[in-house]
Design a protein around this motif. Structure first.
Motif, mmCIF file in Angstrom:
data_model
loop_
_atom_site.group_PDB
_atom_site.id
_atom_site.type_symbol
_atom_site.label_atom_id
_atom_site.label_comp_id
_atom_site.label_asym_id
_atom_site.label_seq_id
_atom_site.Cartn_x
_atom_site.Cartn_y
_atom_site.Cartn_z
ATOM 1 N N ARG A 196 0.899 -1.107 0.180
ATOM 2 C CA ARG A 196 0.038 -0.184 -0.090
ATOM 3 C C ARG A 196 1.049 1.341 -0.621
ATOM 4 N NH1 ARG A 196 -4.639 0.320 4.014
ATOM 5 N NH2 ARG A 196 -5.707 1.940 3.122
ATOM 6 N N ARG A 197 2.050 1.349 0.449
ATOM 7 C CA ARG A 197 2.717 2.235 0.559
ATOM 8 C C ARG A 197 3.934 2.836 -0.374
ATOM 9 N NH1 ARG A 197 5.059 3.839 5.495
ATOM 10 N NH2 ARG A 197 3.085 3.790 7.152
ATOM 11 N N ALA A 198 4.419 1.360 -1.322
ATOM 12 C CA ALA A 198 4.291 1.313 -2.991
ATOM 13 C C ALA A 198 3.112 2.258 -3.488
ATOM 14 C CB ALA A 198 4.365 0.233 -3.115
ATOM 15 N N LEU A 199 2.115 2.802 -3.269
ATOM 16 C CA LEU A 199 1.372 2.742 -4.419
ATOM 17 C C LEU A 199 1.053 4.015 -4.270
ATOM 18 C CD1 LEU A 199 -1.805 0.526 -3.666
ATOM 19 C CD2 LEU A 199 -0.050 0.450 -6.065
ATOM 20 N N ARG A 200 2.058 4.656 -3.355
ATOM 21 C CA ARG A 200 1.779 6.146 -2.642
ATOM 22 C C ARG A 200 2.427 7.158 -3.727
ATOM 23 N NH1 ARG A 200 0.495 5.921 3.734
ATOM 24 N NH2 ARG A 200 -1.714 4.790 3.725
ATOM 25 N N THR A 201 2.326 8.347 -4.169
ATOM 26 C CA THR A 201 3.406 8.583 -4.154
ATOM 27 C C THR A 201 4.329 9.802 -3.156
ATOM 28 O OG1 THR A 201 2.103 10.890 -3.909
ATOM 29 C CG2 THR A 201 1.863 9.907 -6.419
ATOM 30 N N GLU A 202 4.023 9.549 -2.291
ATOM 31 C CA GLU A 202 5.694 9.793 -1.290
ATOM 32 C C GLU A 202 5.720 8.713 -0.037
ATOM 33 O OE1 GLU A 202 4.463 13.476 0.499
ATOM 34 O OE2 GLU A 202 4.945 14.615 -1.251
ATOM 35 N N PRO A 203 5.519 7.436 -0.154
ATOM 36 C CA PRO A 203 5.737 6.592 0.427
ATOM 37 C C PRO A 203 5.660 6.509 1.779
ATOM 38 C CG PRO A 203 7.397 6.143 -1.006
ATOM 39 C CD PRO A 203 6.973 6.950 -1.404
ATOM 40 N N PHE A 204 7.133 7.455 2.088
ATOM 41 C CA PHE A 204 8.030 7.104 3.337
ATOM 42 C C PHE A 204 7.282 8.603 3.942
ATOM 43 C CE2 PHE A 204 10.668 6.021 -0.047
ATOM 44 C CZ PHE A 204 11.125 4.127 0.869
ATOM 45 N N VAL A 205 6.117 9.287 3.942
ATOM 46 C CA VAL A 205 5.722 10.707 4.921
ATOM 47 C C VAL A 205 5.829 9.915 6.440
ATOM 48 C CG1 VAL A 205 4.251 11.907 5.439
ATOM 49 C CG2 VAL A 205 4.474 11.227 2.913
ATOM 50 N N GLN A 206 4.824 8.607 6.288
ATOM 51 C CA GLN A 206 4.729 7.682 7.553
ATOM 52 C C GLN A 206 6.061 6.813 7.836
ATOM 53 O OE1 GLN A 206 0.722 6.209 7.430
ATOM 54 N NE2 GLN A 206 0.275 8.010 8.249
ATOM 55 N N PRO A 207 6.442 6.514 9.018
ATOM 56 C CA PRO A 207 7.417 6.210 9.484
ATOM 57 C C PRO A 207 7.261 4.372 9.016
ATOM 58 C CG PRO A 207 6.928 6.656 11.453
ATOM 59 C CD PRO A 207 6.155 7.211 10.440
ATOM 60 N N LEU A 208 8.596 3.403 8.649
ATOM 61 C CA LEU A 208 8.088 2.377 8.760
ATOM 62 C C LEU A 208 8.453 1.484 9.477
ATOM 63 C CD1 LEU A 208 8.447 2.406 4.994
ATOM 64 C CD2 LEU A 208 6.361 1.567 5.988
ATOM 65 N N GLY A 209 9.772 1.918 10.056
ATOM 66 C CA GLY A 209 11.010 1.708 10.828
ATOM 67 C C GLY A 209 9.724 0.299 11.921
ATOM 68 N N GLY A 210 8.942 1.205 12.140
ATOM 69 C CA GLY A 210 7.991 -0.265 13.656
ATOM 70 C C GLY A 210 7.487 -0.853 13.110
ATOM 71 N N ARG A 211 6.874 -0.936 12.221
ATOM 72 C CA ARG A 211 6.008 -1.848 11.640
ATOM 73 C C ARG A 211 7.240 -3.397 11.291
ATOM 74 N NH1 ARG A 211 1.306 -0.047 7.375
ATOM 75 N NH2 ARG A 211 0.624 1.420 9.179
ATOM 76 N N LEU A 212 8.638 -3.116 10.404
ATOM 77 C CA LEU A 212 9.023 -3.817 10.492
ATOM 78 C C LEU A 212 9.979 -4.976 11.778
ATOM 79 C CD1 LEU A 212 11.296 -2.271 7.429
ATOM 80 C CD2 LEU A 212 10.064 -4.941 7.479
ATOM 81 N N ALA A 213 10.327 -3.220 12.288
ATOM 82 C CA ALA A 213 10.426 -4.142 13.632
ATOM 83 C C ALA A 213 9.169 -4.827 14.618
ATOM 84 C CB ALA A 213 10.703 -2.991 15.158
ATOM 85 N N LEU A 214 8.211 -4.603 14.027
ATOM 86 C CA LEU A 214 7.336 -5.731 14.374
ATOM 87 C C LEU A 214 7.157 -7.305 13.905
ATOM 88 C CD1 LEU A 214 4.693 -5.836 16.651
ATOM 89 C CD2 LEU A 214 3.879 -4.938 14.538
ATOM 90 N N GLY A 215 7.142 -7.046 12.559
ATOM 91 C CA GLY A 215 6.937 -8.287 11.913
ATOM 92 C C GLY A 215 8.766 -9.214 12.432
ATOM 93 N N GLY A 216 10.081 -8.483 12.356
ATOM 94 C CA GLY A 216 11.056 -9.729 13.280
ATOM 95 C C GLY A 216 10.542 -10.069 14.015
ATOM 96 N N ALA A 217 10.058 -9.032 15.172
ATOM 97 C CA ALA A 217 9.969 -9.790 16.693
ATOM 98 C C ALA A 217 9.265 -10.653 16.650
ATOM 99 C CB ALA A 217 9.691 -8.995 17.845
ATOM 100 N N ALA A 218 8.148 -10.863 15.957
ATOM 101 C CA ALA A 218 6.657 -11.547 15.997
ATOM 102 C C ALA A 218 7.250 -12.914 15.343
ATOM 103 C CB ALA A 218 5.757 -11.137 14.971
ATOM 104 N N LEU A 219 8.385 -12.626 13.848
ATOM 105 C CA LEU A 219 9.243 -14.179 13.366
ATOM 106 C C LEU A 219 9.990 -15.061 14.044
ATOM 107 C CD1 LEU A 219 9.562 -15.455 11.483
ATOM 108 C CD2 LEU A 219 11.349 -14.333 10.591
ATOM 109 N N ALA A 220 11.128 -13.470 14.960
ATOM 110 C CA ALA A 220 12.104 -14.456 15.677
ATOM 111 C C ALA A 220 11.907 -15.421 17.369
ATOM 112 C CB ALA A 220 13.359 -12.968 16.556
ATOM 113 N N ILE A 221 10.454 -14.621 17.467
ATOM 114 C CA ILE A 221 9.729 -15.248 18.682
ATOM 115 C C ILE A 221 8.989 -15.749 18.733
ATOM 116 C CG2 ILE A 221 8.626 -14.236 21.220
ATOM 117 C CD1 ILE A 221 9.679 -11.570 20.940
ATOM 118 N N GLY A 222 8.451 -15.778 17.228
ATOM 119 C CA GLY A 222 6.832 -16.624 17.202
ATOM 120 C C GLY A 222 7.683 -17.948 16.933
ATOM 121 N N SER A 223 8.716 -17.884 15.759
ATOM 122 C CA SER A 223 8.947 -19.233 15.358
ATOM 123 C C SER A 223 9.796 -20.103 16.401
ATOM 124 C CB SER A 223 9.787 -18.805 14.610
ATOM 125 O OG SER A 223 11.455 -18.172 14.959
ATOM 126 N N PHE A 224 10.715 -19.601 17.393
ATOM 127 C CA PHE A 224 10.926 -20.534 18.614
ATOM 128 C C PHE A 224 9.752 -20.957 19.221
ATOM 129 C CE2 PHE A 224 12.294 -21.004 22.846
ATOM 130 C CZ PHE A 224 13.666 -21.383 22.619
#
Length: 259
Positions: free
Chosen positions: A147-175
């Motif tokens: 959805r961000r890739a569809l916008r003309t300004e995809p980096f107006v809102q920060p993305l780091g938090g979502r990536l960190a959430l996904g990484g934590a979910a994968l690391a902890i959840g997989s274990f």
């Protein structure tokens, strides 16, 4: 559930997939959306949403089936064994290679088991639930990025938090899900193969010697499971990438404030 109902469900899911993809491809652009190059992002968005929905449904069905059904599918570990040739069989012709007696042999079995106790079902349900939740979180993360890739300004809102959430979910959840599956399989192995007492009408003391099997001919139960660390490593990589992205976003904001 009969074959007719399964056919109806499959046809319905196929229609849903086709409908979402057609919607994603033909949906008109919104204000602030990029004018060109949006088709790949729309396809990814549609597929990610479909995958997240199907994964959630599959996880719920697996949890309910594990908790309520009489017969449960589970992979159980056993001590390594080699299937022996029956003592009354001789002149076996055909095999061109011999397994060494020291070989570990078969160390697990995928079974459908009836009569599992509540603790085993709980561990197995936990594995299904966490596995499904992690997949849904990651697919929703992909959908958000699309959805961000569809916008003309995809980096107006920060993305780091979502990536960190996904990484934590994968690391902890997989274990968690691997440990839960391992504990459930080990408990099921004991319940299926551990005979507390038995008797025989013939002398079987030597029949299974050196094969790794019990005197009954059953595999020996084992409490063992393995943790694959690559999902954990990928999760950590996403967390590090999120930190780098946050730094880049902060520098971008500082630069924009100077202009």
């Amino acid at each position: 559930m009969g074959l007719v109902w399964w056919s109806i469900i499959v046809v319905g899911l196929a229609a849903l997939v086709v409908g979402v993809l057609v919607w994603a491809m033909r949906r008109p652009g919104r204000p602030g959306e990029a004018a060109e190059g949006t088709l790949p992002a729309r396809l990814v968005l549609g597929l990610a949403v479909i995958g997240a929905a199907l994964s959630a449904i599959g996880a719920i069905v697996s949890v309910l089936q594990t908790a309520l059904a009489e017969e449960v599918a589970v992979t159980v570990p056993v001590q390594g064994f080699l299937p022996p040739v029956d003592a009354e069989v001789f002149d076996v012709v055909g095999p061109t290679a011999d397994a060494l007696p020291s070989s570990p042999g078969f160390t697990e079995a995928a079974l459908t088991v009836a009569g599992l106790d509540g603790w085993t079902r709980a561990w197995l349900a936990l594995g299904h639930a966490v596995n499904g939740a992690v997949i849904v979180v990651l697919l929703l993360l992909v959908a958000g990025l699309a959805r961000r890739a569809l916008r003309t300004e995809p980096f107006v809102q920060p993305l780091g938090g979502r990536l960190a959430l996904g990484g934590a979910a994968l690391a902890i959840g997989s274990f968690i899900w691997q440990a839960a599956y391992g504990v459930a399989g080990s408990l099921a192995s004991t319940q299926v193969f551990a005979a507390t007492s038995w008797a025989s009408t013939a002398d079987v003391s030597m029949r299974y010697e050196g094969t790794g099997l019990q005197g009954t001919g059953q595999p020996t139960p084992a409490f063992a499971f393995e943790i694959e660390f690559w999902p954990i490593g990928v999760g950590f990589a996403l967390i590090v990438l999120a930190g780098l992205l946050r730094t880049a976003e902060r520098l971008q904001r500082d630069t924009a404030g100077l202009v």
